[in-house]
Motif scaffolding. Structure first.
Motif, mmCIF file in Angstrom:
data_model
loop_
_atom_site.group_PDB
_atom_site.id
_atom_site.type_symbol
_atom_site.label_atom_id
_atom_site.label_comp_id
_atom_site.label_asym_id
_atom_site.label_seq_id
_atom_site.Cartn_x
_atom_site.Cartn_y
_atom_site.Cartn_z
ATOM 1 N N CYS A 323 0.856 -1.177 0.000
ATOM 2 C CA CYS A 323 0.000 0.000 0.000
ATOM 3 C C CYS A 323 0.899 1.236 0.000
ATOM 4 C CB CYS A 323 -0.942 0.001 1.205
ATOM 5 S SG CYS A 323 -0.149 0.081 2.818
ATOM 6 N N PHE A 350 -6.848 -0.361 -2.355
ATOM 7 C CA PHE A 350 -7.405 0.103 -1.085
ATOM 8 C C PHE A 350 -8.382 1.264 -1.268
ATOM 9 C CE2 PHE A 350 -3.663 -2.142 0.514
ATOM 10 C CZ PHE A 350 -4.224 -2.860 1.559
ATOM 11 N N SER A 351 -8.321 1.935 -2.402
ATOM 12 C CA SER A 351 -9.269 3.024 -2.645
ATOM 13 C C SER A 351 -10.702 2.498 -2.730
ATOM 14 C CB SER A 351 -8.904 3.774 -3.930
ATOM 15 O OG SER A 351 -9.007 2.926 -5.060
ATOM 16 N N SER A 358 -5.886 6.906 -2.954
ATOM 17 C CA SER A 358 -4.971 6.067 -2.183
ATOM 18 C C SER A 358 -4.244 6.828 -1.083
ATOM 19 C CB SER A 358 -3.950 5.414 -3.119
ATOM 20 O OG SER A 358 -3.181 6.399 -3.805
ATOM 21 N N THR A 361 -5.678 6.283 2.396
ATOM 22 C CA THR A 361 -5.845 4.918 2.890
ATOM 23 C C THR A 361 -5.640 4.833 4.393
ATOM 24 O OG1 THR A 361 -5.161 3.924 0.784
ATOM 25 C CG2 THR A 361 -5.000 2.551 2.740
#
Length: 422
Positions: A323, A350-351, A358, A361
């Motif tokens: 990430c 993760f968005s 991102s 996050t």
């Protein structure tokens, strides 16, 4: 009663703030967000206090200008380099035979009552499992019938000096600190479900100048650490090797985001401006990728070495997830993970989990994590509407509203969980 959670993520390249509105039903809605660049933190250290304070003030100003929201207190990120974990167990009798939020809060508070070193602060307690009447293991005991409740929990500590310095900067910017959230805790709720046969995750968060990584057993942090290497180092390598400006190197890194040179199938020339020659130059894509690959391989080998020193066998980890903005866009990470960790790599967007870019996050995970803990006694953040604050100030005859500084930053935080009472 509606509550609010504000989260301030202090990174090495910038600050991100989110404000979440938590309803009575427990759902959380993001009502304010903003991000600003900041170079006040480098390699875990606050190098420019004034820069950090001014950046926090810019965040607050942008939030207020965009949404009319005045943030008075916030939860703050704490880097993995300052965080430690201690496993502890405690038990409690259940009043009336039904586990309530107050029961859980008292139990976690009892679990947190451990002896700390002088340079440690208690920042969190993460329950790993609950046991009803010493028989049945459950993830969430709320509402269940039992005469006794036991918990195995990770006590999360952070370096007192780091806590004090961050708190001082946040207070100087005009904010109170509600608490600190390590990245390992913030990311717990964002990790994808495990498939059959999987039981552990290595999460690598590559930032601008440093990389944090955490090993999770299932979704619970087991080990966390940091490396002072990030995406900016890849840019600097490309700039130095090919004598091009950092700005052009950054563009090239993003345009040719390949982590393994063996994946280059079209080795064409790329035109760049050579600052040493003062003229245009041509370089091969494969040459660029080889430079970037060397830095990425070096970073991943450092992480593997650190894991082995902690008696964690990288090949025993089920999967690797990246990430952060430093490496997630690169192709070929699966190849390097198989070579270095002997473990599969899975790509995670993760968005989609946070519904935001991102860069949000970590802060998004912070809001989600704290929101779930509000029924157990975590304080909600102080949020006001600008119009309400103006009216309040007018009623006070124009008296200035002064924020109280967070007191006792160096004291050990005892009883911070069991503030909730039914």
């Amino acid at each position: 009663m509606v509550k609010y959670v504000a989260a301030l993520d202090i990174g090495t390249t910038g600050l991100r703030m989110l404000v979440g509105k938590v309803t009575d039903s427990g759902s959380t809605h993001i009502i304010a967000k903003t991000a600003v660049p900041c170079k006040g933190v480098r390699k875990y250290q606050i190098e420019d206090t004034n820069e950090l304070v001014m950046s926090i003030r810019r965040v607050l100003k942008k939030i207020e200008e965009q949404t009319d929201i005045i943030v008075k207190s916030t939860y703050v990120s704490i880097q993995g380099a300052y965080v430690g974990y201690v496993r502890n167990t405690a038990s409690i009798d259940v009043e009336d035979g039904v586990v309530s939020n107050a029961t859980i809060a008292d139990l976690l508070d009892k679990t947190s009552d451990i002896e700390l070193y002088d340079d440690e602060n208690l920042v969190d307690v993460i329950p790993v499992k609950f046991v009803l009447d010493e028989k049945e293991t459950v993830a969430d005991p709320y509402g269940l019938e039992a005469q006794s409740l036991r918990v195995d929990a990770d006590i999360v500590t952070a370096n007192s000096d780091a806590i004090e310095k961050i708190t001082a900067c946040v207070n100087e910017a005009g904010l109170e600190v509600d608490g600190f959230v390590p990245s390992s805790a913030a990311m717990m709720g964002l990790i994808p479900d495990y498939e059959e046969g999987e039981n552990s995750t290595l999460l690598i968060d590559v930032g601008g100048t440093n990389t944090e990584f955490t090993v999770y057993s299932q979704n619970y942090p087991f080990f966390s650490s940091s490396v002072p290497v990030g995406g900016d180092h890849i840019t600097n390598d490309v700039s130095a090797v090919f004598n091009i400006s950092p700005e052009e190197a950054e563009t090239i890194k993003r345009d040719y985001a390949i982590a393994a040179a063996e994946l280059v199938t079209n080795n064409v020339d790329v035109a760049v401006f050579n600052t040493e020659k003062g003229m245009q130059d041509l370089i091969k894509i494969k040459d660029i990728v080889e430079v970037m690959e060397a830095r990425i391989v070096g970073l991943l080998n450092i992480i593997a070495d650190k894991l082995e020193k902690e008696d964690i066998n990288p090949s025993g980890i089920s999967r690797v997830i990246f990430c952060g903005d430093g490496l997630t866009s690169f192709n070929g990470l699966d190849t390097l993970c198989e070579e270095i960790f002997e473990t599969k790599y899975i790509k995670v967007d993760f968005s989609r989990a946070t519904g935001m870019k991102s860069c949000y996050t970590y802060s998004g995970g912070m809001v989600m994590y704290i929101s779930k803990l509000l029924p157990l006694g975590r304080v909600d953040s102080k949020i006001e509407k600008r119009n309400f604050a103006a009216e309040q100030q007018k009623e006070q005859g124009g008296a200035q509203v002064v924020l109280d500084a967070l007191s006792g930053a160096k004291d050990k935080v005892k009883g911070f969980i069991a503030r909730f009472r039914e």
